[in-house]
Design a protein around this motif. Structure first.
Motif, PDB file in Angstrom:
ATOM      1  N   ARG A  26     -59.783 -16.120 -96.060  1.00 37.58           N
ATOM      2  CA  ARG A  26     -60.586 -15.554 -94.973  1.00 37.58           C
ATOM      3  C   ARG A  26     -60.244 -14.089 -94.736  1.00 37.58           C
ATOM      4  O   ARG A  26     -59.108 -13.670 -94.903  1.00 37.58           O
ATOM      5  N   ARG A  27     -61.242 -13.346 -94.317  1.00 40.13           N
ATOM      6  CA  ARG A  27     -61.082 -11.966 -93.851  1.00 40.13           C
ATOM      7  C   ARG A  27     -61.721 -11.889 -92.466  1.00 40.13           C
ATOM      8  O   ARG A  27     -62.712 -12.563 -92.207  1.00 40.13           O
ATOM      9  N   ASP A  46     -54.522 -11.556 -99.277  1.00 42.36           N
ATOM     10  CA  ASP A  46     -54.965 -12.230-100.493  1.00 42.36           C
ATOM     11  C   ASP A  46     -54.270 -13.568-100.707  1.00 42.36           C
ATOM     12  O   ASP A  46     -54.526 -14.248-101.685  1.00 42.36           O
ATOM     13  N   ASN A  47     -53.407 -13.941 -99.795  1.00 44.01           N
ATOM     14  CA  ASN A  47     -52.668 -15.187 -99.902  1.00 44.01           C
ATOM     15  C   ASN A  47     -53.402 -16.260 -99.096  1.00 44.01           C
ATOM     16  O   ASN A  47     -53.438 -16.196 -97.872  1.00 44.01           O
ATOM     17  N   PRO A  48     -53.988 -17.257 -99.753  1.00 38.47           N
ATOM     18  CA  PRO A  48     -54.741 -18.288 -99.021  1.00 38.47           C
ATOM     19  C   PRO A  48     -53.889 -19.017 -97.987  1.00 38.47           C
ATOM     20  O   PRO A  48     -54.386 -19.467 -96.976  1.00 38.47           O
ATOM     21  N   GLY A  49     -52.587 -19.106 -98.206  1.00 38.62           N
ATOM     22  CA  GLY A  49     -51.717 -19.800 -97.258  1.00 38.62           C
ATOM     23  C   GLY A  49     -51.405 -18.995 -96.013  1.00 38.62           C
ATOM     24  O   GLY A  49     -50.770 -19.494 -95.095  1.00 38.62           O
ATOM     25  N   ALA A  50     -51.839 -17.757 -95.955  1.00 41.16           N
ATOM     26  CA  ALA A  50     -51.510 -16.887 -94.826  1.00 41.16           C
ATOM     27  C   ALA A  50     -52.610 -16.832 -93.775  1.00 41.16           C
ATOM     28  O   ALA A  50     -52.538 -16.023 -92.867  1.00 41.16           O
ATOM     29  N   ASP A  51     -53.621 -17.674 -93.873  1.00 36.41           N
ATOM     30  CA  ASP A  51     -54.745 -17.602 -92.934  1.00 36.41           C
ATOM     31  C   ASP A  51     -54.311 -17.708 -91.475  1.00 36.41           C
ATOM     32  O   ASP A  51     -54.789 -16.966 -90.632  1.00 36.41           O
ATOM     33  N   GLU A  52     -53.402 -18.625 -91.157  1.00 33.76           N
ATOM     34  CA  GLU A  52     -52.971 -18.775 -89.768  1.00 33.76           C
ATOM     35  C   GLU A  52     -52.214 -17.545 -89.284  1.00 33.76           C
ATOM     36  O   GLU A  52     -52.406 -17.089 -88.153  1.00 33.76           O
ATOM     37  N   ARG A  53     -51.357 -16.991 -90.131  1.00 29.88           N
ATOM     38  CA  ARG A  53     -50.598 -15.795 -89.740  1.00 29.88           C
ATOM     39  C   ARG A  53     -51.512 -14.588 -89.575  1.00 29.88           C
ATOM     40  O   ARG A  53     -51.352 -13.810 -88.637  1.00 29.88           O
ATOM     41  N   THR A  54     -52.485 -14.426 -90.465  1.00 32.68           N
ATOM     42  CA  THR A  54     -53.383 -13.284 -90.329  1.00 32.68           C
ATOM     43  C   THR A  54     -54.301 -13.449 -89.120  1.00 32.68           C
ATOM     44  O   THR A  54     -54.644 -12.471 -88.465  1.00 32.68           O
ATOM     45  N   ARG A  55     -54.670 -14.679 -88.801  1.00 29.31           N
ATOM     46  CA  ARG A  55     -55.491 -14.909 -87.597  1.00 29.31           C
ATOM     47  C   ARG A  55     -54.699 -14.545 -86.348  1.00 29.31           C
ATOM     48  O   ARG A  55     -55.220 -13.912 -85.423  1.00 29.31           O
ATOM     49  N   ALA A  56     -53.425 -14.904 -86.305  1.00 33.62           N
ATOM     50  CA  ALA A  56     -52.586 -14.558 -85.153  1.00 33.62           C
ATOM     51  C   ALA A  56     -52.441 -13.038 -85.021  1.00 33.62           C
ATOM     52  O   ALA A  56     -52.522 -12.488 -83.921  1.00 33.62           O
ATOM     53  N   LEU A  57     -52.246 -12.357 -86.137  1.00 35.52           N
ATOM     54  CA  LEU A  57     -52.140 -10.897 -86.119  1.00 35.52           C
ATOM     55  C   LEU A  57     -53.458 -10.277 -85.667  1.00 35.52           C
ATOM     56  O   LEU A  57     -53.478  -9.371 -84.836  1.00 35.52           O
ATOM     57  N   TYR A  58     -54.559 -10.766 -86.193  1.00 32.05           N
ATOM     58  CA  TYR A  58     -55.890 -10.278 -85.817  1.00 32.05           C
ATOM     59  C   TYR A  58     -56.108 -10.416 -84.311  1.00 32.05           C
ATOM     60  O   TYR A  58     -56.537  -9.472 -83.650  1.00 32.05           O
ATOM     61  N   SER A  63     -56.553  -8.042 -78.917  1.00 30.83           N
ATOM     62  CA  SER A  63     -56.266  -8.129 -77.478  1.00 30.83           C
ATOM     63  C   SER A  63     -55.425  -6.967 -76.963  1.00 30.83           C
ATOM     64  O   SER A  63     -55.386  -6.729 -75.763  1.00 30.83           O
ATOM     65  N   SER A  64     -54.751  -6.224 -77.835  1.00 24.00           N
ATOM     66  CA  SER A  64     -53.878  -5.155 -77.370  1.00 24.00           C
ATOM     67  C   SER A  64     -54.448  -3.757 -77.586  1.00 24.00           C
ATOM     68  O   SER A  64     -53.807  -2.779 -77.255  1.00 24.00           O
ATOM     69  N   LEU A  65     -55.653  -3.652 -78.111  1.00 22.82           N
ATOM     70  CA  LEU A  65     -56.245  -2.352 -78.399  1.00 22.82           C
ATOM     71  C   LEU A  65     -56.554  -1.608 -77.112  1.00 22.82           C
ATOM     72  O   LEU A  65     -57.153  -2.152 -76.191  1.00 22.82           O
ATOM     73  N   ARG A  66     -56.108  -0.358 -77.035  1.00 25.33           N
ATOM     74  CA  ARG A  66     -56.369   0.502 -75.887  1.00 25.33           C
ATOM     75  C   ARG A  66     -56.834   1.859 -76.400  1.00 25.33           C
ATOM     76  O   ARG A  66     -56.415   2.301 -77.465  1.00 25.33           O
ATOM     77  N   PHE A  67     -57.656   2.530 -75.616  1.00 33.37           N
ATOM     78  CA  PHE A  67     -58.129   3.865 -76.000  1.00 33.37           C
ATOM     79  C   PHE A  67     -57.674   4.860 -74.945  1.00 33.37           C
ATOM     80  O   PHE A  67     -57.820   4.626 -73.749  1.00 33.37           O
ATOM     81  N   ALA A  68     -57.162   5.985 -75.405  1.00 33.44           N
ATOM     82  CA  ALA A  68     -56.787   7.066 -74.490  1.00 33.44           C
ATOM     83  C   ALA A  68     -57.989   7.990 -74.337  1.00 33.44           C
ATOM     84  O   ALA A  68     -58.683   8.272 -75.293  1.00 33.44           O
TER      85      ALA A  68
END
Length: 69
Positions: A26-27, A46-58, A63-68
């Motif tokens: 997933r992307r 590119d690691n299919p097993g990392a979907d849960e970790r990349t979803r958590a990072l995403y 949720s933490s994006l802020r603009f100055a």
């Protein structure tokens, strides 16, 4: 959807490798429209097993994006 108070669009898609022995993965991306520019952020691996970790990072980035101003 809004991110940091600005209109945003989100999309997720699956990448299917060209060979059958490789797993698909997933992307995830989002775009935020600000008065000055459209900002696109993508998270994936590119690691299919990392979907849960990349979803958590995403989710954390989204949720933490802020603009100055």
């Amino acid at each position: 959807m809004t991110i940091a108070g600005h209109p945003a669009a989100e999309m997720g898609y699956t990448v299917s490798p060209p060979t059958a022995h490789d797993e698909s993965f997933r992307r995830r991306m989002f775009a935020v429209v600000t008065p000055d520019a459209t900002i696109m952020v993508g998270v994936g691996g590119d690691n299919p097993g990392a979907d849960e970790r990349t979803r958590a990072l995403y989710d954390r980035v989204k949720s933490s994006l802020r603009f100055a101003s």
